[in-house]
Write an enzyme that holds these catalytic residues in place. Structure first.
Site, PDB file in Angstrom:
ATOM      1  N   SER A 160       0.777  -1.384   0.087  1.00  0.00           N
ATOM      2  CA  SER A 160       0.093  -0.145   0.131  1.00  0.00           C
ATOM      3  C   SER A 160       1.043   1.427   0.645  1.00  0.00           C
ATOM      4  O   SER A 160       2.048   0.898   0.134  1.00  0.00           O
ATOM      5  CB  SER A 160      -1.040   0.140   1.311  1.00  0.00           C
ATOM      6  OG  SER A 160      -1.160  -0.778   0.661  1.00  0.00           O
ATOM      7  N   GLU A 161       0.753   2.643  -0.379  1.00  0.00           N
ATOM      8  CA  GLU A 161       1.149   3.645  -0.293  1.00  0.00           C
ATOM      9  C   GLU A 161      -0.087   5.124   0.036  1.00  0.00           C
ATOM     10  O   GLU A 161      -1.642   4.572  -0.027  1.00  0.00           O
ATOM     11  CB  GLU A 161       1.614   3.939  -2.066  1.00  0.00           C
ATOM     12  CG  GLU A 161       2.740   2.786  -2.188  1.00  0.00           C
ATOM     13  CD  GLU A 161       3.360   3.064  -3.956  1.00  0.00           C
ATOM     14  OE1 GLU A 161       2.483   4.476  -4.518  1.00  0.00           O
ATOM     15  OE2 GLU A 161       3.898   2.643  -4.176  1.00  0.00           O
ATOM     16  N   TYR A 212      -0.294  -1.739 -14.362  1.00  0.00           N
ATOM     17  CA  TYR A 212       0.240  -3.161 -13.267  1.00  0.00           C
ATOM     18  C   TYR A 212       0.959  -4.165 -14.189  1.00  0.00           C
ATOM     19  O   TYR A 212       1.556  -5.676 -13.173  1.00  0.00           O
ATOM     20  CB  TYR A 212      -1.422  -4.184 -12.691  1.00  0.00           C
ATOM     21  CG  TYR A 212      -2.081  -4.764 -13.279  1.00  0.00           C
ATOM     22  CD1 TYR A 212      -3.122  -3.951 -14.556  1.00  0.00           C
ATOM     23  CD2 TYR A 212      -1.868  -6.159 -13.539  1.00  0.00           C
ATOM     24  CE1 TYR A 212      -3.692  -4.761 -15.073  1.00  0.00           C
ATOM     25  CE2 TYR A 212      -2.355  -7.392 -14.718  1.00  0.00           C
ATOM     26  CZ  TYR A 212      -3.931  -6.477 -15.412  1.00  0.00           C
ATOM     27  OH  TYR A 212      -4.625  -6.495 -16.483  1.00  0.00           O
ATOM     28  N   GLU A 397      -5.797  -5.903   4.586  1.00  0.00           N
ATOM     29  CA  GLU A 397      -6.309  -7.257   3.593  1.00  0.00           C
ATOM     30  C   GLU A 397      -6.854  -7.250   2.482  1.00  0.00           C
ATOM     31  O   GLU A 397      -7.740  -8.198   2.355  1.00  0.00           O
ATOM     32  CB  GLU A 397      -5.450  -8.667   4.818  1.00  0.00           C
ATOM     33  CG  GLU A 397      -4.290  -8.496   4.658  1.00  0.00           C
ATOM     34  CD  GLU A 397      -4.055  -9.558   4.791  1.00  0.00           C
ATOM     35  OE1 GLU A 397      -3.062 -10.141   6.280  1.00  0.00           O
ATOM     36  OE2 GLU A 397      -4.301 -11.126   3.975  1.00  0.00           O
TER      37      GLU A 397
END
Lengths: 416, 254
Positions: A160-161, A212, A397
């Site tokens: 994650s960012e 992606y 999650e």
């Protein structure tokens, strides 16, 4: 020694009798075939008892202290490694415990009954970090990292960012090629266990023009120049679990530290999250059960209007409803875990398990505070901690909404 | 010095369980109740494993007498570090009347068969609190005994043992082979680590019947009644220390 092992108040010792009665029925020394989901191998039964004892005797007395300090005590971290709990599925030749997936689930559940921070630590290490490495690592990476992860090194998963949570593939962390090195630049956020992690599994994009399909997983040692751990988030719950930003400023990583293949990182991430979900489900049912057991013990002692508060029909209906939800959540988690072990399709069931278990945990802990009354609202009793800790279950999650999306996609596919 | 150690492992009701007497007053409820390795036997196991780690012993054998479920505690013992296990199977009905006198003969026979140098038992089981098996086993074998051990040191073929007795601590020296019974403060037992739980699967477990060992387990006692102790009566309140002394005198306590 039973005097030394005396923990907590009499009330909480009573609730242990309840938990133990259930375990007694799990003994495999019976004659009839047990096809229920409460069918454990001898090792699994032993594991459940050993971990349960360890959790109650060694971890429970320290839970409040760890929350106040905002960190897991070093001796507790060491205890987890010494007892083989951080390398549950790592093969024995690397110093791991060589057990099956369901054993990880049992361990996570038992620890979460006492402290979901420890449950989370065991969950992430075993079902995310170790599995990611074992499924995709080259022999060189396995030889280098498996023994460490089993023995004394915590791993962290960096996906994650700040601008990519559910939309994970919109990540901006990049990795540009320079000969046989890659230079990683970017900032990861919400990284669990990062404070003490020795190795980071970092998702970075080597070719943003591919979208992606450029996402690649890099195995980065903590002491690599340019890698810094940022501040620990000031959270509502899971306070003893570190959740820091991890910054990458021209971090050079050799191409042999690429996990699996270039551009396949997105696949690995999806795959690992599908499995890790079951682990979160286990954490949530453990949390809910731990909270529930302590609360019921209280309701059987507390008296108002001349009777136990447990004896009021209104209370009994609420309690039975919550217990039923909790049972259903546990069966979803166990079933998803066994399906995965059997190599059968399990993604829909895993998403259902995580979604349901996290929602049930929130309901359970909220009702438990109601049943405890005023003392449920105070920090003198452990109930309010469960209430705060469970909230993240519907978020991390894969949020509940994402789980529902996943389930719907799979239902659609079933009807094709 | 490489000793062979026999450790007694009894499957007893878990210490945290609330005991309930059966309605026919013939015994306590054991069906569906959580059982575990007797805590003093855990301490005995721990001591044996430590001796192996110190290279003073080279084999630790765990033995349990009881019905099929006794294998659970043997598996625990193997996971704690025993090298092999022996299950002396006693059917449930006969187990109800199995007494230390029978167990001591069984242990003695096994000790001879396995050529052990040291028998470590828990000082007593927490279900019957007999505190007899260790002493009887030593007598059957005509071996020296060190009971209520809170410290054990081995050198050559001699054991120095600190015992907890009513008056305090007593240190004795005994020659091996011998029987030692473990008291609470002998050590703090370890938890079975996960790798050891897996390794335990591969360790050998032998089964015998008491008959195989030539031991007669015909009951020598008949349990007449088992009941709860009488409910505690409330005390009384007195107004002053003088009145308290008066009351005590009246009860005949000097």
């Amino acid at each position: 020694m039973f005097a030394i092992r005396n923990i907590g108040t009499k009330t909480f010792r009573l609730c242990r009798n309840l938990a133990q009665k259930n375990v007694a029925n799990l003994s495999t020394s019976t004659d009839t075939i047990n096809r229920s989901l409460y069918n454990f191998s001898d090792e699994e039964v032993q594991l459940k008892e050993t971990v349960g004892r360890l959790a109650r005797e060694k971890i429970e007395p320290k839970v409040r202290e760890m929350e106040q300090q905002g960190d897991v005590l070093p001796e507790i971290r060491q205890l987890m490694f010494d007892n083989g709990l951080m390398g549950i599925e790592i093969p024995e030749e690397y110093g791991g415990s060589g057990l099956n997936f369901f054993s990880s689930i049992i361990a996570i559940e038992e620890f979460a009954k006492v402290d979901s921070v420890i449950g989370g630590l065991v969950d992430l290490q075993n079902t995310v970090v170790n599995t990611l490495l074992l499924h995709n690592g080259s022999k060189e990476l396995l030889d280098k990292y498996c023994p460490r992860l089993a023995k004394d090194m915590i791993g962290s998963f960096c996906l994650s960012e700040s601008s990519s949570g559910s939309d994970a593939f919109a990540m901006r962390t990049s990795a540009s090629k320079n000969g046989d090195y890659y230079t990683i630049n970017g900032n990861k956020l919400w990284i669990s266990n990062s404070k003490h992690a020795g190795v980071f599994f970092v998702m970075a994009n080597v070719n943003p023009s591919l979208g992606y399909k450029g996402i690649t997983c890099f195995v980065v040692d903590r002491d690599t120049p340019g890698l810094t751990i940022g501040k620990n988030e000031d959270k509502l719950g899971l306070l003893a679990s570190s959740t820091c930003a991890v910054h990458f400023d021209d971090v050079k990583v050799h191409e042999k530290n690429i996990l699996g293949k270039i551009g396949q990182g997105y696949k690995y991430a999806i795959s690992i999250l599908n499995e890790g979900r079951i682990g979160i489900g286990a954490q949530m049912i453990g949390l809910a059960q731990g909270c529930f057991d302590k609360t019921i013990a209280y309701t059987r002692e507390r008296q108002q209007f001349g009777q136990r508060i447990f004896d009021f029909q209104g209370m009994q209906h609420q309690i039975s409803h919550v217990a039923t939800q909790l049972e259903a959540a546990r069966l979803l988690v166990y079933n998803a875990a066994r399906l995965k072990e059997a190599g059968k399709p399990f993604i829909k069931e895993a998403a259902m398990a995580k979604y349901f278990a996290s929602e049930v945990a929130c309901q359970t802990t909220s009702k438990c505070i109601d049943w405890m009354g005023g003392v449920g609202y105070t920090k003198d009793y452990p109930i309010e901690k469960y209430y705060r800790d469970c909230k993240v279950g519907t978020i991390y999650e894969g949020t509940s909404n994402i789980q529902l999306n996943t389930i719907a996609k799979l239902i659609d596919a079933e009807f094709k | 010095m490489s000793l062979r150690i026999l450790v007694g492992c009894k499957r007893a009701i878990d210490y945290a369980v609330k005991i309930q007497v059966k309605s026919d007053l013939s015994g306590v409820v054991t069906e569906g109740v959580k059982h575990a390795l007797n805590p003093f036997d855990e301490i005995a196991m721990e001591e044996a494993v430590r001796l192996k780690e110190k290279k003073l012993a080279n084999e630790v054998i765990a033995v349990s007498c009881g019905p099929a479920q006794s294998q659970d505690v043997l598996r625990t013992a193997l996971a704690l570090g025993a090298d092999k296990a022996v299950h002396v199977e006693v059917p449930a009905k006969e187990y109800e009347t199995l007494q230390p006198i029978h167990v001591s003969k069984i242990l003695a026979k096994l000790a001879e068969q396995e050529k052990v140098d040291l028998i470590i038992l828990g000082k007593q089981a927490i279900d019957d609190d007999c505190n007899q098996t260790g002493q009887m086993t030593a007598a059957v074998l005509n071996w020296p005994q060190a009971t209520f051990a809170s410290k054990l040191q081995l050198k050559d073929k001699e054991a120095t043992c600190e015992r907890e007795i009513d008056g305090g601590l007593e240190t004795i020296s005994i020659k091996l082979p011998a029987v030692v019974t473990a008291d609470l403060r002998l050590n703090t037992p370890r938890y079975a680590t996960l790798p050891n739980i897996m390794k335990a699967k591969k360790k050998p477990l032998k089964k015998f019947s008491p008959k195989d060992l030539g031991v007669d387990i015909t009951p020598r006692q008949e349990i007449v009644k088992v009941c709860e102790p009488p409910k505690r009566q409330g005390g009384g309140k007195v107004a002053s220390t003088e009145e308290l002394v008066e009351r005590i005198k009246k009860l005949g306590v000097n």
